[in-house]
Design an enzyme around this catalytic site. Sequence first.
Site, PDB file in Angstrom:
ATOM      1  N   GLU A 184       0.863  -1.184   0.000  1.00 30.49           N
ATOM      2  CA  GLU A 184       0.000   0.000   0.000  1.00 30.49           C
ATOM      3  C   GLU A 184       0.903   1.238   0.000  1.00 30.49           C
ATOM      4  OE1 GLU A 184      -2.768   1.590  -0.140  1.00 30.49           O
ATOM      5  OE2 GLU A 184      -3.884   1.550   1.753  1.00 30.49           O
ATOM      6  N   ASP A 185       0.466   2.326  -0.620  1.00 32.91           N
ATOM      7  CA  ASP A 185       1.284   3.535  -0.595  1.00 32.91           C
ATOM      8  C   ASP A 185       1.271   4.191   0.780  1.00 32.91           C
ATOM      9  OD1 ASP A 185      -1.389   4.304  -0.833  1.00 32.91           O
ATOM     10  OD2 ASP A 185      -1.074   5.711  -2.481  1.00 32.91           O
ATOM     11  N   ASP A 208      -3.794   5.991   6.012  1.00 32.13           N
ATOM     12  CA  ASP A 208      -4.279   7.240   6.596  1.00 32.13           C
ATOM     13  C   ASP A 208      -5.359   6.874   7.626  1.00 32.13           C
ATOM     14  OD1 ASP A 208      -5.169   9.780   7.124  1.00 32.13           O
ATOM     15  OD2 ASP A 208      -5.635  10.318   5.071  1.00 32.13           O
ATOM     16  N   PHE A 267      -1.048  16.292   3.482  1.00 32.83           N
ATOM     17  CA  PHE A 267      -1.360  15.608   2.234  1.00 32.83           C
ATOM     18  C   PHE A 267      -0.098  15.496   1.396  1.00 32.83           C
ATOM     19  CE2 PHE A 267      -3.190  14.429  -1.769  1.00 32.83           C
ATOM     20  CZ  PHE A 267      -4.179  13.547  -1.365  1.00 32.83           C
ATOM     21  N   ARG A 284       2.095  11.823  -9.388  1.00 37.80           N
ATOM     22  CA  ARG A 284       2.558  10.473  -9.033  1.00 37.80           C
ATOM     23  C   ARG A 284       4.009  10.269  -9.431  1.00 37.80           C
ATOM     24  NH1 ARG A 284      -1.855   7.236  -7.552  1.00 37.80           N
ATOM     25  NH2 ARG A 284      -3.806   7.639  -8.649  1.00 37.80           N
TER      26      ARG A 284
HETATM   27  P1  IMP Z   1      -7.286   5.491   4.127  1.00 34.65           P
HETATM   28  O1  IMP Z   1      -8.408   4.572   3.716  1.00 34.65           O
HETATM   29  O2  IMP Z   1      -7.805   6.752   4.769  1.00 34.65           O
HETATM   30  O3  IMP Z   1      -6.233   4.818   4.981  1.00 34.65           O
HETATM   31  O4  IMP Z   1      -6.623   6.027   2.798  1.00 34.65           O
HETATM   32  C1  IMP Z   1      -5.804   5.223   2.038  1.00 34.65           C
HETATM   33  C2  IMP Z   1      -5.652   5.710   0.620  1.00 34.65           C
HETATM   34  O5  IMP Z   1      -5.963   7.086   0.490  1.00 34.65           O
HETATM   35  C3  IMP Z   1      -4.207   5.574   0.180  1.00 34.65           C
HETATM   36  O6  IMP Z   1      -3.977   4.335  -0.431  1.00 34.65           O
HETATM   37  C4  IMP Z   1      -4.034   6.735  -0.774  1.00 34.65           C
HETATM   38  O7  IMP Z   1      -4.398   6.357  -2.085  1.00 34.65           O
HETATM   39  C5  IMP Z   1      -4.997   7.767  -0.262  1.00 34.65           C
HETATM   40  N1  IMP Z   1      -4.297   8.731   0.617  1.00 34.65           N
HETATM   41  C6  IMP Z   1      -4.347   8.837   1.955  1.00 34.65           C
HETATM   42  N2  IMP Z   1      -3.571   9.829   2.410  1.00 34.65           N
HETATM   43  C7  IMP Z   1      -2.994  10.365   1.305  1.00 34.65           C
HETATM   44  C8  IMP Z   1      -2.054  11.440   1.093  1.00 34.65           C
HETATM   45  O8  IMP Z   1      -1.548  12.112   2.019  1.00 34.65           O
HETATM   46  N3  IMP Z   1      -1.701  11.678  -0.191  1.00 34.65           N
HETATM   47  C9  IMP Z   1      -2.181  10.968  -1.245  1.00 34.65           C
HETATM   48  N4  IMP Z   1      -3.049   9.960  -1.101  1.00 34.65           N
HETATM   49  C10 IMP Z   1      -3.456   9.667   0.166  1.00 34.65           C
HETATM   50 MG    MG Z   2      -5.025   8.324  -4.385  1.00 37.52          MG
END
Ligand code: IMP
Ligand code: MG
Length: 204
Positions: free
Chosen positions: A129-130, A133, A182, A195
Amino acid sequence: MRRPSGPADRWSGISVNVSMAGSRTVEDPRLDGRPVKRIAFGSDQISTRVRELGCAITDAYPVGDLLVLGLLKGSFIFLSDLVREIRRPLQVDFLVASSYGDAMESSGTVRLVYDPETTLEGKHILLVEDIVDSGRTLSRLLDLLSERSPRSLEVCALLHKHVAEHLRYPTKFVGFDAPNEFLVGYGLDHAENFRHLPYIASLQ
Ligand code: IMP
Ligand code: MG
């Protein structure tokens, strides 16, 4: 072939951090004028950490089939660098989930757009996963994947914001603890842009 923008790439490597110290605006043409707060992680710093993660993953999986499952699109650069640092047999497949759209906050709904074609049963699954959050994307995906009887199921995230309060699944491998900002670059986007930055920047 002539490089379009002059001398050696000023925006790759640690020189980005050094040259940007004290400056509010990064003048990288890749940013198309979008101001960034700062470079959070430089490309040399990222490659050093990816190498360490590759070693840790190599050591963690002694036997059995390993399937590295990249969550697209955000993990595409991280995954391609990471698998080249894992010194054991493995296979690669991808998952596509959509959760953010063009917004800068999680919508809470995760839509599976592409499912891996390979069977997960009996395999070590490493979901790449990148960034974690809120953790909603991960929780939803891990629920789905664990129903498919993998031998083990772990997560490797390049970045972790450590803001989620009730993460049901721990992230075994984490590249960096991320600031609660962000971030874009090295696969991470804002509305599909940025990206391709070789470093990770915090958007203003
Ligand atoms: P989560 O479900 O809130 O944990 O969000 C996960 C996904 O949201 C990641 O796989 C990213 O694609 C996107 N995301 C969350 N935070 C960021 C950020 O700071 N920059 C870019 N994408 C983010
Ligand atoms: Mg994204």
